[in-house]
Design a protein around this motif. Structure first.
Motif, PDB file in Angstrom:
ATOM      1  N   PHE A  86       0.810  -1.222   0.000  1.00  0.00           N
ATOM      2  CA  PHE A  86       0.000   0.000   0.000  1.00  0.00           C
ATOM      3  C   PHE A  86       0.843   1.270   0.000  1.00  0.00           C
ATOM      4  O   PHE A  86       1.795   1.408   0.771  1.00  0.00           O
TER       5      PHE A  86
ATOM      6  N   THR B  14      -6.726   5.131 -13.495  1.00  0.00           N
ATOM      7  CA  THR B  14      -6.520   3.900 -14.254  1.00  0.00           C
ATOM      8  C   THR B  14      -6.367   2.715 -13.318  1.00  0.00           C
ATOM      9  O   THR B  14      -5.809   2.823 -12.220  1.00  0.00           O
ATOM     10  N   ALA B  15      -6.844   1.568 -13.742  1.00  0.00           N
ATOM     11  CA  ALA B  15      -6.723   0.341 -12.944  1.00  0.00           C
ATOM     12  C   ALA B  15      -5.262  -0.017 -12.727  1.00  0.00           C
ATOM     13  O   ALA B  15      -4.882  -0.508 -11.653  1.00  0.00           O
ATOM     14  N   ASP B  16      -4.434   0.236 -13.730  1.00  0.00           N
ATOM     15  CA  ASP B  16      -3.019  -0.094 -13.618  1.00  0.00           C
ATOM     16  C   ASP B  16      -2.359   0.666 -12.475  1.00  0.00           C
ATOM     17  O   ASP B  16      -1.660   0.083 -11.645  1.00  0.00           O
TER      18      ASP B  16
ATOM     19  N   GLN C 155      -3.868   2.250  -9.944  1.00  0.00           N
ATOM     20  CA  GLN C 155      -4.509   1.914  -8.687  1.00  0.00           C
ATOM     21  C   GLN C 155      -3.963   0.605  -8.119  1.00  0.00           C
ATOM     22  O   GLN C 155      -3.727   0.491  -6.909  1.00  0.00           O
ATOM     23  N   GLN C 156      -3.752  -0.355  -8.985  1.00  0.00           N
ATOM     24  CA  GLN C 156      -3.323  -1.676  -8.522  1.00  0.00           C
ATOM     25  C   GLN C 156      -1.813  -1.770  -8.331  1.00  0.00           C
ATOM     26  O   GLN C 156      -1.331  -2.145  -7.265  1.00  0.00           O
ATOM     27  N   ARG C 157      -1.052  -1.428  -9.368  1.00  0.00           N
ATOM     28  CA  ARG C 157       0.403  -1.683  -9.325  1.00  0.00           C
ATOM     29  C   ARG C 157       1.169  -0.628  -8.545  1.00  0.00           C
ATOM     30  O   ARG C 157       2.271  -0.906  -8.066  1.00  0.00           O
TER      31      ARG C 157
ATOM     32  N   THR D 138      -1.758   0.007  -4.531  1.00  0.00           N
ATOM     33  CA  THR D 138      -2.220  -1.138  -3.747  1.00  0.00           C
ATOM     34  C   THR D 138      -1.168  -2.228  -3.623  1.00  0.00           C
ATOM     35  O   THR D 138      -0.938  -2.770  -2.539  1.00  0.00           O
ATOM     36  N   HIS D 139      -0.516  -2.554  -4.722  1.00  0.00           N
ATOM     37  CA  HIS D 139       0.420  -3.677  -4.728  1.00  0.00           C
ATOM     38  C   HIS D 139       1.791  -3.263  -5.269  1.00  0.00           C
ATOM     39  O   HIS D 139       2.359  -3.940  -6.134  1.00  0.00           O
ATOM     40  N   SER D 140       2.327  -2.172  -4.750  1.00  0.00           N
ATOM     41  CA  SER D 140       3.680  -1.795  -5.180  1.00  0.00           C
ATOM     42  C   SER D 140       4.662  -2.905  -4.814  1.00  0.00           C
ATOM     43  O   SER D 140       4.457  -3.651  -3.847  1.00  0.00           O
TER      44      SER D 140
END
Length: 231
Positions: A56, A77-79, A81-83, A86-88
């Motif tokens: 996070f 963008t989902a990319d 938000q996620q990479r 959330t999931h660095s």
């Protein structure tokens, strides 16, 4: 015969959620990540995101007041938000040989988790030793302060750099809560700290080091990096 794919760019983000022991929230300054990443993506480079602990990445709420349609579109963008948020990646998940450059994004949070993170220092030192670029903007220079070369010297010693200035820190009203001034420590490490008028776009290149002064300098750092990688 297919051409060799371009190397990737690694963006470093903070995990810090508050100013030290206070309840005042901080984190990543959003535009410093999105504006840089967009320019590099448009130039054809793949972006990866890493943080000291992985996982996070909080946003500095104040940075949301300084967005525009471009920053918000990238943020949504989902990319990203996620990479990124959330999931660095954790430093142990990163192979420095894959990257042409590392970029330290700012936000006050980095003052607590960038300077003494040895895995990140090792990544940056390896990328630099491999002929890559070490870059930062604003408070992100905190991640460069303690990087040492193979000879044991500070990476920024005898080099021209910039970052969030002492006067800008005072104007931001955070001089009493930050653990140090980036400008002061950079100068203690032997760097020549360059600066322009507060909150004006300004970036400095010294060899394979590229640094930007404040949040409004992320694009300038990105443009300089793209120009150098294209050579």
């Amino acid at each position: 015969m297919q051409s060799k794919p371009l190397k990737k760019i690694l963006i470093v983000l903070t995990n810090t959620t508050r100013y030290g022991n206070t309840t005042d929230p901080t984190g990543l300054w959003l535009g410093e990540a999105t504006e840089f990443a967009l320019i590099l993506q448009q130039a054809g480079y793949q972006i990866d995101y890493v943080s000291p602990k992985g996982g996070f990445v909080p946003l500095d709420p104040r940075s949301m007041k300084y967005t525009d349609s471009e920053i918000m579109a990238f943020y949504e963008t989902a990319d990203f938000q996620q990479r990124a948020l959330t999931h660095s990646l954790a430093p142990t998940q990163v192979d420095p040989a894959d990257y042409a450059a590392i970029y330290y994004a700012g936000g006050h949070g980095v003052m607590w988790d960038f300077p003494d993170n040895q895995p990140l220092q090792s990544l940056a030192a390896s990328i630099y030793a491999n002929g890559g670029y070490v870059t930062a903007v604003c408070h992100g220079i905190a991640g460069l302060l303690n990087i040492q070369t193979a000879s044991g010297e500070y990476l920024i010693a005898n080099r021209n750099v910039t970052g969030f200035t002492k006067s800008e820190e005072i104007l931001a009203g955070k001089q009493s809560v930050v653990p140090f001034f980036n400008q002061t420590v950079a100068e203690q490490r032997g760097a020549t700290f360059m600066k322009r008028r507060a909150y004006k776009e300004y970036a400095v290149q010294d060899g394979h080091l590229i640094t930007g002064q404040n949040p409004f300098s992320a694009k300038a750092v990105a443009r300089l990096l793209v120009q150098n990688l294209a050579k």
